[in-house]
Scaffold this active site. Structure first.
Site, short mmCIF file in Angstrom:
data_model
loop_
_atom_site.label_atom_id
_atom_site.label_comp_id
_atom_site.label_asym_id
_atom_site.label_seq_id
_atom_site.Cartn_x
_atom_site.Cartn_y
_atom_site.Cartn_z
N ASP A 1 -6.90 -8.50 -5.53
CA ASP A 1 -6.32 -9.11 -6.74
C ASP A 1 -6.45 -10.63 -6.77
O ASP A 1 -6.31 -11.24 -7.82
CB ASP A 1 -4.81 -8.77 -6.83
CG ASP A 1 -4.59 -7.30 -7.16
OD1 ASP A 1 -5.54 -6.66 -7.64
OD2 ASP A 1 -3.48 -6.80 -6.92
N MET B 1 -9.01 -3.44 -11.96
CA MET B 1 -7.70 -3.58 -11.31
C MET B 1 -7.11 -4.97 -11.54
O MET B 1 -7.82 -5.91 -11.86
CB MET B 1 -7.83 -3.28 -9.82
CG MET B 1 -7.89 -1.79 -9.56
SD MET B 1 -7.83 -1.42 -7.82
CE MET B 1 -7.38 0.31 -7.91
N GLY C 1 -2.58 -2.52 -0.27
CA GLY C 1 -3.86 -2.06 -0.80
C GLY C 1 -5.01 -2.45 0.13
O GLY C 1 -5.07 -3.57 0.59
P1 ADP Z 1 0.05 -5.59 -1.02
O1 ADP Z 1 0.24 -6.22 0.33
O2 ADP Z 1 -1.33 -5.10 -1.22
O3 ADP Z 1 0.57 -6.48 -2.12
P2 ADP Z 1 2.43 -3.85 -1.36
O4 ADP Z 1 3.03 -4.70 -2.41
O5 ADP Z 1 2.39 -2.39 -1.59
O6 ADP Z 1 0.92 -4.24 -1.03
O7 ADP Z 1 3.22 -4.12 0.00
C1 ADP Z 1 2.82 -3.48 1.19
C2 ADP Z 1 4.01 -3.24 2.07
O8 ADP Z 1 4.61 -4.49 2.43
C3 ADP Z 1 5.15 -2.45 1.45
O9 ADP Z 1 4.93 -1.07 1.45
C4 ADP Z 1 6.30 -2.82 2.38
O10 ADP Z 1 6.25 -2.09 3.58
C5 ADP Z 1 6.01 -4.29 2.69
N1 ADP Z 1 6.81 -5.13 1.80
C6 ADP Z 1 6.61 -5.39 0.49
N2 ADP Z 1 7.61 -6.14 -0.02
C7 ADP Z 1 8.47 -6.36 0.99
C8 ADP Z 1 9.72 -7.07 1.11
N3 ADP Z 1 10.27 -7.69 0.06
N4 ADP Z 1 10.32 -7.08 2.32
C9 ADP Z 1 9.77 -6.46 3.37
N5 ADP Z 1 8.62 -5.77 3.33
C10 ADP Z 1 7.97 -5.72 2.16
#
Ligand code: ADP
Length: 322
Positions: A127, A169, A11
């Site tokens: 968040d 959010m 995000g």
């Molecule tokens: P944020 O960083 O805002 O929490 P997300 O949860 O959508 O956003 O995670 C962003 C990206 O990080 C995902 O689309 C993926 O590419 C990577 N990611 C998330 N979880 C994992 C994981 N368990 N292992 C490897 N890469 C991950």
């Protein structure tokens, strides 16, 4: 370390650009070549490295979002996807990577660092759910946007004796909702972390109506068991009890889009510069965050898979100041 790259992932958060700018400028000052990666981990897998100099990050500190673009990338969650990213990094002679992002993104950066690549994370998510930083990039701006919405809703609410269910959010973490409720003087707040009986909210609103309030605000985090839509459905059968006419406002992505506040620009600048310092010192596999009013590097292994608990004292404060 002579060649580093920086990406933004997950995000977007206001202040990410300040962090990118700080990485590029401090890196250059340390004699490094700095590359931006477009579109987060998907750009990394595709080897989308853009050389960036100090002038390329001019005029971005006041912009929300991220000039590098962000993406969610399922492929990076697989070992094969991360191997591709590793090959792209090594093939371009990149020796270190800065990952600006939230919980998911730092889980990804930890996975990459466990494969032996020097990675440093920068705590950035509206968040504020990342362990390893008291406050993360984007929170302050998002909070102020929510606050402005509350102030505006109070004005219109007063003209019509309305109560607003304002959804902000926060899928798993109610920090934003809680702080917005306290700062905005809301009647009550509903968080993902604390289950509430919706009858209790009916009582709070009815009580506010009886006390002669001209408006009422309930701040609801999107991830709460009863989000604003579900609460409104529940309230349909309690309209007479409540007294106020009810309206739902879902802020959604409006909260992300603002120009970063002074605090987010400063935090982004400090954490971005701190991440380059870590790479230069050979301190890898860490998240750079802001803890007890100072920069702190926390091992990513102590960050991922954890959640920051809500401050129950602040929750009680929000409920007694109605
Ligand atoms: P944020 O960083 O805002 O929490 P997300 O949860 O959508 O956003 O995670 C962003 C990206 O990080 C995902 O689309 C993926 O590419 C990577 N990611 C998330 N979880 C994992 C994981 N368990 N292992 C490897 N890469 C991950």
């Amino acid at each position: 370390m002579k060649r580093i790259a920086v990406l933004t992932s997950g995000g977007d958060a206001p202040g990410m650009n300040a962090a990118i700018r700080a990485v590029v400028r401090t890196g250059t000052q340390k004699g490094m070549e700095v590359f931006g990666v477009s579109l987060g981990y998907s750009g990394l897998i595709d080897g989308k490295f853009i050389p960036m100099g100090p002038r390329d990050v001019g005029g971005i500190i006041q912009k929300g979002g991220t000039i590098l673009g962000s993406a969610r990338c399922e492929e990076f969650k697989t070992e094969a996807g991360r191997m591709k990213a590793l090959r792209a990094l090594n093939g371009n002679g990149i020796e270190g990577l800065v990952v600006i992002g939230g919980n998911g993104s730092q889980t990804g950066s930890y996975a990459l660092s466990e494969m032996g690549f020097p990675v440093v994370g920068v705590a950035s998510t509206i968040d504020n759910d990342l362990v390893g930083s008291d406050i993360t990039i984007g929170v302050d701006t998002a909070l102020n946007i929510a606050l402005e919405a509350i102030d505006r809703l109070k004005v219109t609410g007063s003209s019509h004796q309305r109560a607003f269910l304002l959804e902000v959010m926060g899928r798993k973490c109610g920090y934003l909702a809680l702080m917005a409720a306290i700062a905005g003087g809301a009647e009550t707040v509903i968080l993902p972390e604390v289950d509430v009986d919706p009858h209790e909210i009916v009582e709070i609103l009815a009580n506010a109506y009886e006390r002669g309030k001209s408006h009422a605000i309930v701040v609801v985090a999107e991830g709460a068991k009863y989000n604003a839509t579900k609460l409104a459905e529940f309230f349909e059968e309690h309209n007479e009890e409540i007294g106020f006419a009810l309206r739902v406002t879902i802020l959604g992505h409006v909260q992300r889009g603002g120009s970063p506040s002074a605090q987010d620009r400063i935090l982004g600048s400090r954490l971005g510069a701190g991440a380059v310092d870590c790479l230069a010192k050979g301190e890898y596999g860490v998240l750079v965050g802001w803890v007890s009013n100072a920069l702190k590097a926390t091992p990513l292994k102590d960050v991922v898979g954890k959640t920051k608990p809500i401050d129950m004292e602040l929750f009680e404060l929000a409920r007694i100041l109605d």
